[in-house]
Scaffold this motif. Structure first.
Motif, PDB file in Angstrom:
ATOM      1  N   GLU A 262      -0.790   3.104  11.911  1.00 57.97           N
ATOM      2  CA  GLU A 262      -0.497   2.372  11.039  1.00 57.97           C
ATOM      3  C   GLU A 262       0.538   2.854  10.008  1.00 57.97           C
ATOM      4  O   GLU A 262       1.372   2.262   9.198  1.00 57.97           O
ATOM      5  CB  GLU A 262      -1.808   2.187   9.981  1.00 57.97           C
ATOM      6  CG  GLU A 262      -2.728   1.168  10.595  1.00 57.97           C
ATOM      7  CD  GLU A 262      -4.053   0.990   9.618  1.00 57.97           C
ATOM      8  OE1 GLU A 262      -3.887   0.611   8.328  1.00 57.97           O
ATOM      9  OE2 GLU A 262      -5.125   1.220   9.980  1.00 57.97           O
TER      10      GLU A 262
ATOM     11  N   LYS B  12      -0.677  -1.904  13.281  1.00 63.57           N
ATOM     12  CA  LYS B  12      -2.198  -1.898  12.944  1.00 63.57           C
ATOM     13  C   LYS B  12      -2.787  -2.515  13.986  1.00 63.57           C
ATOM     14  O   LYS B  12      -2.486  -3.860  14.311  1.00 63.57           O
ATOM     15  CB  LYS B  12      -2.665  -2.390  11.537  1.00 63.57           C
ATOM     16  CG  LYS B  12      -4.194  -2.433  11.342  1.00 63.57           C
ATOM     17  CD  LYS B  12      -4.557  -2.642   9.781  1.00 63.57           C
ATOM     18  CE  LYS B  12      -6.067  -2.655   9.443  1.00 63.57           C
ATOM     19  NZ  LYS B  12      -6.365  -3.028   8.260  1.00 63.57           N
TER      20      LYS B  12
ATOM     21  N   THR C 190      -9.549   6.227  13.939  1.00 67.49           N
ATOM     22  CA  THR C 190      -9.120   5.564  12.865  1.00 67.49           C
ATOM     23  C   THR C 190      -9.240   6.627  11.568  1.00 67.49           C
ATOM     24  O   THR C 190      -8.760   6.073  10.509  1.00 67.49           O
ATOM     25  CB  THR C 190      -9.665   4.298  12.870  1.00 67.49           C
ATOM     26  OG1 THR C 190     -11.208   4.279  12.854  1.00 67.49           O
ATOM     27  CG2 THR C 190      -9.007   3.537  13.706  1.00 67.49           C
TER      28      THR C 190
ATOM     29  N   SER D 189     -10.541   7.981   8.123  1.00 70.09           N
ATOM     30  CA  SER D 189     -11.310   7.671   6.887  1.00 70.09           C
ATOM     31  C   SER D 189     -10.422   7.075   5.790  1.00 70.09           C
ATOM     32  O   SER D 189      -9.104   6.972   5.959  1.00 70.09           O
ATOM     33  CB  SER D 189     -12.180   8.824   6.040  1.00 70.09           C
ATOM     34  OG  SER D 189     -11.198   9.714   6.015  1.00 70.09           O
ATOM     35  N   PHE D 190     -10.870   6.392   4.709  1.00 69.65           N
ATOM     36  CA  PHE D 190     -10.007   6.075   3.740  1.00 69.65           C
ATOM     37  C   PHE D 190     -10.616   6.384   2.620  1.00 69.65           C
ATOM     38  O   PHE D 190     -11.923   6.852   2.389  1.00 69.65           O
ATOM     39  CB  PHE D 190      -9.869   4.441   3.599  1.00 69.65           C
ATOM     40  CG  PHE D 190     -11.363   3.681   3.445  1.00 69.65           C
ATOM     41  CD1 PHE D 190     -11.632   3.637   2.341  1.00 69.65           C
ATOM     42  CD2 PHE D 190     -11.908   3.421   4.357  1.00 69.65           C
ATOM     43  CE1 PHE D 190     -12.929   2.615   2.056  1.00 69.65           C
ATOM     44  CE2 PHE D 190     -13.039   2.929   4.309  1.00 69.65           C
ATOM     45  CZ  PHE D 190     -13.643   2.565   3.172  1.00 69.65           C
TER      46      PHE D 190
ATOM     47  N   ARG E 161     -14.694   7.471   2.876  1.00 70.51           N
ATOM     48  CA  ARG E 161     -15.450   6.436   3.807  1.00 70.51           C
ATOM     49  C   ARG E 161     -14.993   6.314   5.014  1.00 70.51           C
ATOM     50  O   ARG E 161     -13.774   6.431   5.422  1.00 70.51           O
ATOM     51  CB  ARG E 161     -15.668   5.255   3.199  1.00 70.51           C
ATOM     52  CG  ARG E 161     -16.208   5.189   1.820  1.00 70.51           C
ATOM     53  CD  ARG E 161     -17.907   5.573   1.868  1.00 70.51           C
ATOM     54  NE  ARG E 161     -18.220   5.584   0.468  1.00 70.51           N
ATOM     55  CZ  ARG E 161     -18.556   6.731  -0.371  1.00 70.51           C
ATOM     56  NH1 ARG E 161     -18.028   7.893   0.125  1.00 70.51           N
ATOM     57  NH2 ARG E 161     -19.168   6.514  -1.344  1.00 70.51           N
TER      58      ARG E 161
ATOM     59  N   GLN F 270     -13.348   4.880   8.393  1.00 71.79           N
ATOM     60  CA  GLN F 270     -12.382   3.796   8.773  1.00 71.79           C
ATOM     61  C   GLN F 270     -13.154   2.912   9.971  1.00 71.79           C
ATOM     62  O   GLN F 270     -12.672   3.220  11.131  1.00 71.79           O
ATOM     63  CB  GLN F 270     -11.100   4.186   8.860  1.00 71.79           C
ATOM     64  CG  GLN F 270     -10.272   3.102   8.943  1.00 71.79           C
ATOM     65  CD  GLN F 270     -10.024   2.371   7.785  1.00 71.79           C
ATOM     66  OE1 GLN F 270     -10.471   1.467   7.332  1.00 71.79           O
ATOM     67  NE2 GLN F 270      -8.787   2.990   7.024  1.00 71.79           N
ATOM     68  N   ASP F 271     -14.200   2.297   9.848  1.00 73.69           N
ATOM     69  CA  ASP F 271     -14.822   1.645  10.789  1.00 73.69           C
ATOM     70  C   ASP F 271     -14.767   0.284  11.038  1.00 73.69           C
ATOM     71  O   ASP F 271     -15.566  -0.525  11.754  1.00 73.69           O
ATOM     72  CB  ASP F 271     -16.324   2.042  10.774  1.00 73.69           C
ATOM     73  CG  ASP F 271     -16.848   1.508   9.314  1.00 73.69           C
ATOM     74  OD1 ASP F 271     -16.649   0.838   8.836  1.00 73.69           O
ATOM     75  OD2 ASP F 271     -18.210   2.161   9.065  1.00 73.69           O
ATOM     76  N   GLU F 272     -13.986  -0.683  10.109  1.00 73.85           N
ATOM     77  CA  GLU F 272     -13.698  -1.859  10.061  1.00 73.85           C
ATOM     78  C   GLU F 272     -13.441  -2.593  11.613  1.00 73.85           C
ATOM     79  O   GLU F 272     -14.137  -3.560  11.813  1.00 73.85           O
ATOM     80  CB  GLU F 272     -12.566  -2.349   9.259  1.00 73.85           C
ATOM     81  CG  GLU F 272     -12.290  -3.631   9.149  1.00 73.85           C
ATOM     82  CD  GLU F 272     -10.742  -3.946   8.485  1.00 73.85           C
ATOM     83  OE1 GLU F 272     -10.602  -4.907   8.063  1.00 73.85           O
ATOM     84  OE2 GLU F 272     -10.057  -2.847   8.208  1.00 73.85           O
TER      85      GLU F 272
ATOM     86  N   CYS G 292     -14.058   8.875  11.588  1.00 78.61           N
ATOM     87  CA  CYS G 292     -14.804   7.452  11.590  1.00 78.61           C
ATOM     88  C   CYS G 292     -15.956   7.435  12.585  1.00 78.61           C
ATOM     89  O   CYS G 292     -16.734   6.512  12.510  1.00 78.61           O
ATOM     90  CB  CYS G 292     -13.550   6.510  12.288  1.00 78.61           C
ATOM     91  SG  CYS G 292     -13.267   6.938  14.202  1.00 78.61           S
TER      92      CYS G 292
END
Length: 848
Positions: free
Chosen positions: A38, A81, A109, A111-112, A243, A245-247, A281
């Motif tokens: 990304e 992305k 991916t 985390s954020f 958190r 990044q598991d979207e 993730c």
């Protein structure tokens, strides 16, 4: 056989580690790899992200390059992305509509940053600390701010606070928990960490729940807390944890943990067998691992499983050692003492500000955890004892008690570690691998890094890796030779003391008394520097001149085409119009290339050897003196305009910079020295990247020491605060002369301090507390240097005999006609090989 296609979503540190492991696997030719990022760049070192504020660039932080990927057949797509997974068709879909098929899919991916749901959190100057783009936004915001608040007092929060402090802001840390680093530290460790950080000028607010962010009265924003208090600030930096990044996995029916994270098994497979998840993730055994080392282990396991191996992920050691705002902190294993029946030993020294705690099993046979604040020397030992389940000594408390009266440390030596002990968890390097590397010829820590990769990620294992290396060298019967060269069986430090104590005045005398042979290119310049440091004689004195290297011999820096550069001293960067005009006239007369340097001086390039005295005669007549740009000596003292002109200035930074430069301009030292003075904490002179940095505050001068830019940048350490002018000069006098006395040849102050046993604290005890009872001597030695200063070029041009050495040819006044220049951007530059061919072609007669 067709290749299997592996798609890697995410090109952070862990995603890149997976790719690196796969392309270096012996089955690499069976796989085709493509990765999507990304971000606008490939993987970079997030662990060292704060170095960006100390001068490191994005390129410095890069872990890979497009060229490396291309050479190894890896395809990569930036700024793209992945938004969809078609598990039936085995393909991913990107935001731009691109589809890419896969045989194996690896989700890396990451985390954020977690931003608490606070009303007002989305306003300008409310930022996060995660990517290089975030750092650029923070830097831009800081340029418009005076006060910054970090929300979050964990590891990342304190790193973020350090970043804001480096940018010159008044910094506050707001933490919801009752202590800092609540995950890693116990109550005692957190309390001491807070005291240390607050002593550095960072304000800490614990047990604060931010209710809203609204417009402030004096500053941009007001953070209103649930307890009715508030805090005004210009900028807010959220660093309250991460958190997963598991979207993507969540949207496309991969199993997700109750609190987030992509569920994986011991082979890093998700609920869909040909899809893997690694790094922050991934959720293993209901746990997210927020450090890079476990992510690297997952990457290794995923590669093993994809290629038919049997390695598995069964958890990871979460021990950490780091420096936060200059404070050493370490945490090992069960640092909180939550294991049933465990026992604790605590050592606390309120004077030295040291806190240590070890947690042991109920039967006192195993170490379960540890907390170290202020002194982390025992980290390597404790971490290895905990991870390897090693037996505790009979008196476990000896592991954290200080050695007294010269007694040896009670700590365990590296010889007791098993061969399988992991020394570098980031790169999974064992003690046995380091020992093998030593046996194969790696005898320096740099060679160990190259051979094994140990210490090349977070760097926390370097001290332990060095101990393993030295131990193995001793077993092999290899003695590390510290002799300066074949002619002197002494270190530079030992030679310095011989010269000082025996009042040796020349190299010949030193060689006759303590050396052998005729000397070499190592010992001659070293002796010349030592003699200059001790007695401050004219460097081209007959007995000294033959010792000098080219630059010192001609008192100018030789450039690539055999010409020289001239750098007159411009103390503090302050210069009159008349002197500017004089430099311009000299540059025009001798057709010199001119450039403003980073140290606020003017560099003149392209002077031939015979022109040097002529140029310096004109400059000295105009009031200039040598800038010592050619010497291992004090170079520059950079300054901002300070309180004289700047509306933020606290003190006269220019006046202090000139005073410092005038005082130390004649000092010869083991390596070059650069200083800076800033008039306020906005730090426009970049004092915290210098050997000596001085910053004005409301309470006086703050002194920073032993930083440097260049090839290996190092942030300076805060040495003392609230100093008046005289005490500031006194401390600098002592520190510089102690450096001259004890540093090794060509050793920068940063490396010197790191190599001192006890480091910064020891240096403070010598300079501030006069632990060695030598402060008066150091000050007297510096006063001798100050009192005997002479401009070397002024002395030279007044001596006809000395001028003879600047002839290009011994028997002629002719100049060197082989030196050619080409005009570019209205100035000269050295001719290249291609240019020289054109010169030859232009002078050769045409053939009939």
């Amino acid at each position: 056989m067709s290749k299997q296609k592996v798609v890697v979503v995410g090109n952070g540190m862990v995603g890149h580690k997976f790719i690196d492991n796969l392309i270096n696997h012996d089955q690499a030719d069976q796989y085709e790899v493509i990765t999507f990022s990304e971000e606008p760049r490939l993987a970079y070192d997030r662990v060292q992200l704060s170095a960006y504020f100390s001068g490191s660039t994005a390129d410095d932080l890069m872990l890979t390059s497009g060229q490396y990927y291309e050479e190894n057949g890896v395809k990569y797509v930036l700024n793209e992305k992945v938004v969809g997974i078609d598990k039936a068709e085995n393909k991913v879909i990107t935001a731009s509509g691109r589809e890419e098929a896969y045989d194996k899919l690896v989700l890396a991916t990451g985390s954020f940053p977690f931003v608490p749901p606070i009303p007002g959190k989305d306003q300008p100057h409310c930022l996060v600390y995660r990517t290089i783009e975030d750092l650029e936004a923070i830097t831009a915001s800081a340029s418009e701010s005076k006060v910054g608040v970090v929300v979050g007092g964990g590891l990342l929060g304190l790193e973020a606070a350090n970043a804001l402090k480096n940018l010159g802001l008044e910094v506050h840390v707001v933490e919801f928990a009752p202590r800092l680093m609540a995950v890693q530290l116990d109550e005692g460790g957190g309390q001491l960490l807070r005291q240390k950080i607050e002593s550095l000028g960072v304000h800490v607010h614990t047990e604060k729940n931010t209710k809203e962010i609204v417009a402030g009265e004096a500053l941009r924003y007001s953070m209103n807390f649930a307890d009715g208090t508030h805090l005004e600030t210009d900028m807010i930096l959220f660093s309250a944890g991460i958190r997963p990044q598991d979207e993507l996995a969540r949207q496309f029916d991969l199993d997700i943990g109750e609190r987030g994270g992509i569920t994986i098994n011991n082979f890093c497979q998700t609920s869909t067998n040909n899809i893997y998840a690694i790094g922050e993730c991934a959720l293993w055994n209901n746990r997210i691992y927020g450090l890079v080392a476990p992510g690297y282990t997952m990457a290794k396991v995923a590669v093993s499983h994809i290629t038919g191996g049997d390695e598995s992920f069964t958890g990871a050691d979460m021990s950490t050692k780091l420096k936060l705002l200059g404070v050493d902190v370490a945490s090992v294993g069960d640092a909180q003492g939550r294991t049933p029946g465990c026992l604790s030993y605590v050592y606390q020294d309120g004077v030295a500000q040291v806190y240590k705690r070890i947690v042991v099993s109920e039967d006192k046979t195993r170490l379960l955890g540890a907390v170290l604040v202020g002194d982390v020397d025992a980290y390597g030992t404790l971490q290895q004892m905990c991870v390897n389940g090693m037996d505790l000594p009979e008196n476990p408390e000896a592991l954290i008690l200080p050695a007294l009266d010269g007694a040896a440390s009670a700590g365990m030596g590296v010889d007791a570690l098993p061969e399988a002990a992991v020394i570098c968890s980031c790169n999974d390097v064992s003690k046995g691998q380091i020992c093998c590397a030593v046996q194969e010829g790696a005898t320096t820590i740099g060679a160990i890094k190259s051979a094994t990769k140990a210490g090349t990620s977070c760097g926390g294992c370097v001290a332990l890796a060095t101990q393993v290396m030295n131990s193995e060298l001793e077993k092999l019967g290899v003695e590390v030779n510290t002799d300066l060269c074949e002619h002197f069986a002494y270190t530079r430090q030992e030679l310095y003391h011989l010269v000082r104590v025996e009042r040796i005045q020349s190299f010949d005398e030193l060689l006759a008394k303590h050396g052998k042979g005729l000397g070499c290119d190592i010992c001659k310049p070293t002796a010349a520097s030592i003699l200059a440091s001790c007695w401050n004689d004219y460097v081209l004195k007959d007995e000294h001149a033959p010792l000098q290297d080219t630059n010192d011999y001609f008192m100018a820096n030789m450039q690539k085409n055999g010409t020289y550069s001239i750098v007159p001293r411009v103390a503090g960067g302050e210069i009159t119009p008349d002197k500017l005009i004089a430099i311009g006239q000299v540059a025009k007369t001798y057709n010199l290339y001119t450039k403003i340097t980073g140290g606020q001086r003017i560099d003149l390039f392209g002077a031939q050897q015979h022109e040097l005295p002529l140029i310096w005669k004109e400059l000295i007549d105009a009031g200039f003196e040598t800038g010592h740009a050619y010497g291992k000596s004090v170079r520059t003292v950079k300054s901002c305009v300070g309180s004289t002109w700047c509306r933020y200035g606290m003190l006269d930074s220019v006046g202090m910079a000139i005073r410092i430069e005038d005082r130390y301009k004649g000092l010869r030292s083991p390596h070059k020295l650069k200083f800076a003075v800033s008039g306020c904490t906005r730090e426009c002179a970049e004092a915290q990247s210098k050997d000596i940095g001085v910053i004005a505050t409301e309470n006086g001068w703050s002194l920073y020491v032993c930083g440097n830019g260049g090839m290996k940048p190092r942030h300076a350490d805060l040495f003392a605060t609230g100093l008046n002018d005289e005490m500031l000069i006194k401390y600098i006098d002592r520190l510089l002369m102690f450096y001259v006395r004890t540093a090794d040849r060509l050793q920068r102050t940063s490396v010197w301090m790191d190599n001192l046993e006890g480091g910064l604290d020891y240096l403070k005890s010598v300079v501030i507390d006069d632990k060695l009872q030598i402060a008066d001597e150091l000050e007297q030695e510096m006063q001798h240097v100050v009192g005997t200063y002479q401009c070397e070029w002024k002395t030279t041009i007044e001596d006809p005999e000395k001028l003879k050495r600047f002839r290009t040819f011994v028997n002629s006044d002719e100049k060197d006609t082989t030196i050619k220049f080409v005009e570019e951007r209205a100035q000269i530059r050295p001719a290249t090989d291609e240019d020289m061919v054109k010169f030859v072609d232009a002078t050769e007669p045409a053939m009939a």
